[in-house]
Design a protein around this motif. Structure first.
Motif, PDB file in Angstrom:
ATOM      1  N   LYS A 124       0.840  -1.194   0.000  1.00 50.23           N
ATOM      2  CA  LYS A 124       0.000   0.000   0.000  1.00 50.23           C
ATOM      3  C   LYS A 124       0.873   1.241   0.000  1.00 50.23           C
ATOM      4  O   LYS A 124       0.635   2.196  -0.728  1.00 50.23           O
ATOM      5  N   ARG A 125       1.939   1.201   0.860  1.00 51.39           N
ATOM      6  CA  ARG A 125       2.818   2.366   0.952  1.00 51.39           C
ATOM      7  C   ARG A 125       3.495   2.631  -0.374  1.00 51.39           C
ATOM      8  O   ARG A 125       3.645   3.764  -0.809  1.00 51.39           O
ATOM      9  N   ARG A 126       3.889   1.541  -1.030  1.00 53.49           N
ATOM     10  CA  ARG A 126       4.572   1.686  -2.308  1.00 53.49           C
ATOM     11  C   ARG A 126       3.642   2.308  -3.336  1.00 53.49           C
ATOM     12  O   ARG A 126       4.014   3.223  -4.062  1.00 53.49           O
ATOM     13  N   ALA A 127       2.409   1.821  -3.355  1.00 51.05           N
ATOM     14  CA  ALA A 127       1.441   2.359  -4.318  1.00 51.05           C
ATOM     15  C   ALA A 127       1.252   3.852  -4.091  1.00 51.05           C
ATOM     16  O   ALA A 127       1.249   4.648  -5.031  1.00 51.05           O
ATOM     17  N   ALA A 128       1.155   4.234  -2.780  1.00 49.08           N
ATOM     18  CA  ALA A 128       0.957   5.649  -2.463  1.00 49.08           C
ATOM     19  C   ALA A 128       2.162   6.463  -2.918  1.00 49.08           C
ATOM     20  O   ALA A 128       2.019   7.546  -3.487  1.00 49.08           O
ATOM     21  N   LEU A 129       3.358   5.898  -2.676  1.00 46.00           N
ATOM     22  CA  LEU A 129       4.590   6.591  -3.078  1.00 46.00           C
ATOM     23  C   LEU A 129       4.653   6.769  -4.589  1.00 46.00           C
ATOM     24  O   LEU A 129       4.992   7.838  -5.108  1.00 46.00           O
ATOM     25  N   GLU A 130       4.288   5.703  -5.295  1.00 40.88           N
ATOM     26  CA  GLU A 130       4.333   5.773  -6.754  1.00 40.88           C
ATOM     27  C   GLU A 130       3.405   6.868  -7.270  1.00 40.88           C
ATOM     28  O   GLU A 130       3.752   7.627  -8.159  1.00 40.88           O
ATOM     29  N   LEU A 131       2.235   6.915  -6.641  1.00 37.48           N
ATOM     30  CA  LEU A 131       1.267   7.959  -7.014  1.00 37.48           C
ATOM     31  C   LEU A 131       1.865   9.339  -6.799  1.00 37.48           C
ATOM     32  O   LEU A 131       1.798  10.218  -7.658  1.00 37.48           O
ATOM     33  N   CYS A 132       2.510   9.467  -5.621  1.00 35.54           N
ATOM     34  CA  CYS A 132       3.110  10.735  -5.243  1.00 35.54           C
ATOM     35  C   CYS A 132       4.201  11.101  -6.247  1.00 35.54           C
ATOM     36  O   CYS A 132       4.300  12.243  -6.697  1.00 35.54           O
ATOM     37  N   ILE A 133       5.016  10.102  -6.618  1.00 39.91           N
ATOM     38  CA  ILE A 133       6.105  10.357  -7.564  1.00 39.91           C
ATOM     39  C   ILE A 133       5.548  10.804  -8.907  1.00 39.91           C
ATOM     40  O   ILE A 133       6.033  11.763  -9.516  1.00 39.91           O
ATOM     41  N   LYS A 134       4.498  10.132  -9.341  1.00 45.38           N
ATOM     42  CA  LYS A 134       3.887  10.497 -10.616  1.00 45.38           C
ATOM     43  C   LYS A 134       3.429  11.947 -10.579  1.00 45.38           C
ATOM     44  O   LYS A 134       3.638  12.724 -11.504  1.00 45.38           O
ATOM     45  N   ASP A 135       2.806  12.289  -9.442  1.00 47.21           N
ATOM     46  CA  ASP A 135       2.296  13.633  -9.261  1.00 47.21           C
ATOM     47  C   ASP A 135       3.435  14.640  -9.343  1.00 47.21           C
ATOM     48  O   ASP A 135       3.374  15.641 -10.062  1.00 47.21           O
ATOM     49  N   GLN A 136       4.540  14.311  -8.627  1.00 47.84           N
ATOM     50  CA  GLN A 136       5.703  15.204  -8.627  1.00 47.84           C
ATOM     51  C   GLN A 136       6.271  15.331 -10.026  1.00 47.84           C
ATOM     52  O   GLN A 136       6.682  16.400 -10.462  1.00 47.84           O
ATOM     53  N   GLN A 137       6.315  14.186 -10.726  1.00 51.82           N
ATOM     54  CA  GLN A 137       6.869  14.178 -12.081  1.00 51.82           C
ATOM     55  C   GLN A 137       6.076  15.135 -12.971  1.00 51.82           C
ATOM     56  O   GLN A 137       6.639  15.901 -13.743  1.00 51.82           O
ATOM     57  N   LYS A 138       4.768  15.058 -12.809  1.00 51.09           N
ATOM     58  CA  LYS A 138       3.907  15.909 -13.625  1.00 51.09           C
ATOM     59  C   LYS A 138       4.186  17.369 -13.317  1.00 51.09           C
ATOM     60  O   LYS A 138       4.364  18.187 -14.209  1.00 51.09           O
ATOM     61  N   ILE A 172      11.796  30.199 -10.198  1.00 49.35           N
ATOM     62  CA  ILE A 172      11.194  28.960 -10.715  1.00 49.35           C
ATOM     63  C   ILE A 172      12.264  27.893 -10.857  1.00 49.35           C
ATOM     64  O   ILE A 172      12.059  26.730 -10.520  1.00 49.35           O
ATOM     65  N   ARG A 173      13.461  28.341 -11.315  1.00 50.10           N
ATOM     66  CA  ARG A 173      14.541  27.367 -11.472  1.00 50.10           C
ATOM     67  C   ARG A 173      14.888  26.722 -10.117  1.00 50.10           C
ATOM     68  O   ARG A 173      15.090  25.527 -10.013  1.00 50.10           O
ATOM     69  N   GLN A 174      14.926  27.586  -9.099  1.00 50.89           N
ATOM     70  CA  GLN A 174      15.229  27.062  -7.749  1.00 50.89           C
ATOM     71  C   GLN A 174      14.170  26.051  -7.324  1.00 50.89           C
ATOM     72  O   GLN A 174      14.483  24.983  -6.797  1.00 50.89           O
ATOM     73  N   GLN A 175      12.933  26.430  -7.591  1.00 48.39           N
ATOM     74  CA  GLN A 175      11.832  25.515  -7.241  1.00 48.39           C
ATOM     75  C   GLN A 175      12.008  24.186  -7.950  1.00 48.39           C
ATOM     76  O   GLN A 175      11.822  23.121  -7.383  1.00 48.39           O
ATOM     77  N   LEU A 176      12.397  24.315  -9.225  1.00 44.67           N
ATOM     78  CA  LEU A 176      12.593  23.126 -10.051  1.00 44.67           C
ATOM     79  C   LEU A 176      13.668  22.233  -9.444  1.00 44.67           C
ATOM     80  O   LEU A 176      13.510  21.023  -9.324  1.00 44.67           O
ATOM     81  N   GLU A 177      14.774  22.911  -9.015  1.00 39.53           N
ATOM     82  CA  GLU A 177      15.873  22.161  -8.407  1.00 39.53           C
ATOM     83  C   GLU A 177      15.376  21.427  -7.157  1.00 39.53           C
ATOM     84  O   GLU A 177      15.640  20.253  -6.968  1.00 39.53           O
ATOM     85  N   ALA A 178      14.636  22.176  -6.338  1.00 44.36           N
ATOM     86  CA  ALA A 178      14.132  21.595  -5.080  1.00 44.36           C
ATOM     87  C   ALA A 178      13.243  20.396  -5.370  1.00 44.36           C
ATOM     88  O   ALA A 178      13.347  19.350  -4.731  1.00 44.36           O
ATOM     89  N   LEU A 179      12.391  20.547  -6.390  1.00 43.31           N
ATOM     90  CA  LEU A 179      11.496  19.441  -6.748  1.00 43.31           C
ATOM     91  C   LEU A 179      12.280  18.249  -7.244  1.00 43.31           C
ATOM     92  O   LEU A 179      11.961  17.103  -6.943  1.00 43.31           O
ATOM     93  N   ARG A 180      13.344  18.562  -8.039  1.00 44.84           N
ATOM     94  CA  ARG A 180      14.175  17.471  -8.549  1.00 44.84           C
ATOM     95  C   ARG A 180      14.791  16.687  -7.406  1.00 44.84           C
ATOM     96  O   ARG A 180      14.821  15.469  -7.399  1.00 44.84           O
ATOM     97  N   GLU A 181      15.306  17.463  -6.419  1.00 47.58           N
ATOM     98  CA  GLU A 181      15.921  16.815  -5.259  1.00 47.58           C
ATOM     99  C   GLU A 181      14.910  15.921  -4.547  1.00 47.58           C
ATOM    100  O   GLU A 181      15.196  14.785  -4.223  1.00 47.58           O
ATOM    101  N   LYS A 182      13.702  16.496  -4.357  1.00 46.82           N
ATOM    102  CA  LYS A 182      12.638  15.752  -3.682  1.00 46.82           C
ATOM    103  C   LYS A 182      12.343  14.465  -4.444  1.00 46.82           C
ATOM    104  O   LYS A 182      12.191  13.388  -3.869  1.00 46.82           O
ATOM    105  N   TYR A 183      12.310  14.616  -5.764  1.00 50.38           N
ATOM    106  CA  TYR A 183      12.017  13.482  -6.627  1.00 50.38           C
ATOM    107  C   TYR A 183      13.083  12.393  -6.455  1.00 50.38           C
ATOM    108  O   TYR A 183      12.789  11.213  -6.316  1.00 50.38           O
ATOM    109  N   ASN A 184      14.366  12.884  -6.433  1.00 49.75           N
ATOM    110  CA  ASN A 184      15.456  11.925  -6.273  1.00 49.75           C
ATOM    111  C   ASN A 184      15.339  11.180  -4.956  1.00 49.75           C
ATOM    112  O   ASN A 184      15.498   9.968  -4.892  1.00 49.75           O
ATOM    113  N   ILE A 185      15.030  11.946  -3.886  1.00 51.97           N
ATOM    114  CA  ILE A 185      14.893  11.311  -2.561  1.00 51.97           C
ATOM    115  C   ILE A 185      13.789  10.261  -2.609  1.00 51.97           C
ATOM    116  O   ILE A 185      13.959   9.132  -2.150  1.00 51.97           O
ATOM    117  N   MET A 186      12.680  10.636  -3.234  1.00 50.68           N
ATOM    118  CA  MET A 186      11.550   9.702  -3.302  1.00 50.68           C
ATOM    119  C   MET A 186      11.915   8.466  -4.089  1.00 50.68           C
ATOM    120  O   MET A 186      11.527   7.352  -3.757  1.00 50.68           O
TER     121      MET A 186
END
Ligand code: ADP
Ligand code: MG
Length: 656
Positions: A403-417, A552-566
């Protein structure tokens, strides 16, 4: 139908707290308790009658004998049994349930009684399992296995209501159980800094499951037709301190203070209240509202012989709490249970599943090694039981992990978008920033004049459309036009400006803050010979876009980092999942192995039996032949005798 037995027990007063000359006192006469003024006159309306009242002169054995002994006997005969201690903190609940070295409490007395009784019961064979759990903050923790926490309650047709994943140890002596209880207490103390707070807020449930079957049925050839198996559950419960409940008042109204409330205890009060009402008014009983009432459901208005011991502190300072306890006890006295023997005719019982095997193995060893073998079997059964529990727990963990994995995957997809959106935003913004400076200030002015010169009007100006709209970032492009003023309240704050100008706040700020410019907004566009100001505005605009872009670039970087962590987390979870799968299949394999070994043993045993049967037949045949031959021999002997007699008779006259 059987009423719950309710007893009141007074603990001895604390020596320093008693002042007999000025304290109101509780008086006990037979099984009635009443409160009296210091001079001895009874206080009207404070008088209660119960099944038993034990004053301070009673020790634990004297409480156990009349109140609990019969429950233990019944449990051994297949009836569910429950005993629990209720009362405010320091009134003697734990002393009653656990006792001390010199005065063992109800739990050790019950354990000894169980084993003593089953030893004397020669016509039945028993299997006893014990578990020990704690409910703390509405979470069930296993006290026999450290770290086995937050266990869920499940319900099945076969097992009724049970705590999934709880360790159940098969035991064959009271010493073994006492050791387990000690282990449970140690586990409970583990890592606990304030044990007193914990013990006054947690409930502990010691549980024995007693299975038995008639010994005769063991000799039966076909086990499936053997006598019924009896399975009973005995719960011995030490409840959390009831003081907060008592303060909620007789009606059980919720406590107004925002402090900690023991939910389970509150629901227990509600359940008892409901059950004490007569059938018609009763309505829904909220067993499911707390873990404790869910587990004790059979004990309260269900299929169980139940005794409640309400412990009371006799001191004057505790009188209000004691009165609350006595009221609780009075309501509990009205509850009736419907008690019946639990008999199982299916193969579900553990005992039934294994008794044939035990019997056959015992037969095989016959005598000398039987005790050793019994130990081996007991261990094997314990192992099997443990691995079953382990498997159940692993499966549950796996499900949660999934269940946790499914939720994470959803979250990652959302972040990716979001990331993609931001990337495209950034690209378009860069494009606009890089194009703007190339335009001459003249062109900008031209563009501006096309937009009807209304750009720098105050917010009172209703008309929409300005030259900045042409240059706004793409994220605002989806808006058809700036919102009109009607869409906003009376106050024009920064957000409103932001929305009105669709992102072009910098210019407006600048103009607002510079009174000269603010005063002459329109001439700015009407007079093209003011290029300095226009160029300035253009470069400011560029600058603002560049800042925006950077942001926006900074935000992008932060999101990328978050994505990598996830992503890393996801990989870790996958690995964990994988190893859990491994462990699961290993335990399955082990299980299979044990099963295969068992089957092998059974096969060998059957072979032996077969040989034995053949041998028996041979012996029978031989003995038959032997009997026949002996008969023949005897017949021959008799004939020989007759012939010799005749010969003798013939010989005598010829001699004569
Ligand atoms: P609770 O579990 O209700 O919080 P405890 O069982 O811990 O209370 O009792 C508080 C204190 O009173 C302990 O020191 C205990 O030994 C003592 N005590 C309680 N009941 C008795 C009793 N019947 N006889 C002797 N001492 C008692
Ligand atoms: Mg206690």
């Amino acid at each position: 139908m059987e009423k719950i037995s309710v007893a009141i027990r007074f603990r001895p007063p604390t020596p320093t707290a008693v002042d007999p000359s000025s304290d109101r006192i509780w008086k006990v006469e037979d099984n009635r308790i009443s409160l009296h003024w210091p001079l001895g006159t009874p206080i009207s309306g404070v008088s209660f009658a119960f099944d038993y009242v034990f004053d301070q002169s009673y020790n634990n054995t004297m409480v156990y004998d009349p109140l609990i002994k019969s429950i233990i006997r019944a449990a051994i005969n297949g009836f569910n049994g429950t005993a629990f201690a209720y009362g405010q903190t320091s009134s003697g609940k734990t002393f009653t349930m656990n006792g001390s070295e010199e005065d063992p409490g109800i739990i050790p007395l019950a354990v000894k009684d169980v084993f003593r009784t089953i030893e004397m019961t020669t016509d039945r064979e028993f299997l006893i399992r014990v578990s020990y759990m704690e409910i703390y903050n509405e979470e069930i923790n296993d006290l026999l296995t450290l770290g086995n926490q937050k266990l869920p309650i499940h319900e099945s047709l076969e097992r009724g209501i049970y705590v999934a994943g709880l360790r159940e140890e098969i035991v064959n002596s009271s010493v073994q159980v006492i050791e387990l209880l000690k282990l449970g207490e140690e586990n409970r103390h583990f890592g606990e800094t304030n044990m007193n707070t914990r013990s006054s807020r947690s409930h502990t449930i010691f549980r024995m499951v007693i299975e038995s079957s008639a010994r005769d049925s063991m000799e039966s050839e076909d086990v499936s037709n053997a006598d019924a198996i009896r399975v009973s559950v005995l719960n011995l419960v030490d409840l959390a301190g009831s003081e907060r409940i008592a303060k909620t008042g007789a009606g059980g109204a919720r406590l107004k203070e925002g402090k900690h409330i023991n939910k389970s205890l509150m629901i227990l009060g509600n359940v008892i209240n409901k059950l004490s009402e007569s059938g018609k008014q009763r309505g829904h009983i909220p067993y499911r509202d707390s873990k404790l009432t869910r587990i004790l459901q059979p004990a309260l208005g269900g299929n169980s012989k139940t005794s409640i011991i309400c412990t009371v502190a006799p001191e004057e300072v505790h009188i209000e709490e004691s009165r609350g306890t006595l009221q609780f006890a009075s309501r509990a006295k009205r509850i009736t249970n419907c008690v019946q023997v639990n008999e199982i005719l299916t193969d579900a019982a553990l005992l039934k599943r294994q008794k044939q095997e035990i019997e056959e193995l015992r037969e095989k060893l016959q005598g000398s090694h039987s005790e050793v073998l019994e130990q081996v079997i007991l261990k094997q059964r314990n192992d099997m039981h443990k691995s079953e529990l382990e498997r159940e727990k692993l499966a549950m963990e796996l499900e949660e992990e999934r269940k946790r994995r499914a939720a994470l995957e959803l979250c990652i997809k959302d972040q990716q978008k979001k990331l993609e959106d931001l990337s495209s935003l950034c690209t378009s913004d860069y494009a606009s920033v890089s194009i703007q400076p190339k335009k001459s200030s003249r062109t900008m002015l031209d563009d501006a004049s096309v937009s009807k010169h209304n750009v720098l009007r105050t917010p009172n100006f209703k008309a929409v459309g300005d030259d900045f709209v042409m240059k706004r970032p793409s994220c605002f492009m989806e808006l058809d036009s700036s919102p009109t003023l009607e869409a906003f309240g009376n106050t024009a704050d920064e957000d409103l400006w932001m929305q009105l100008n669709k992102g072009c706040i910098t210019d407006l700020d600048m103009l607002q803050l510079t009174p000269d410019i603010k005063c002459q907004p329109l001439p700015l566009f009407d007079m093209p010979h003011e290029p300095v100001l226009n160029e300035d505005a253009g470069s400011k605009r560029c600058h603002s876009l560049a800042t925006e872009c950077d942001f926006i670039r900074q935000q992008l970087e932060a999101l990328r980092e978050k994505y990598n962590i996830m992503e890393t987390e996801c990989t870790l979870l996958n690995e964990e999942n994988f190893s859990l799968f491994g462990a699961l299949s290993l335990s399955k394999q082990e299980n299979e192995q044990i099963r295969a070994e068992k089957e092998e043993l059974l096969d060998k045993l059957n072979e032996e039996k077969q040989k034995l049967k053949e041998l028996k037949k041979d012996i029978q045949r031989f003995s038959l032949e032997f009997v026949k031959k002996t008969g023949l021999q005897v017949a021959l002997h008799t004939k020989l005798k007759e012939v010799s007699e005749k010969m003798k008779a013939l010989k005598v006259p010829s001699d004569g």
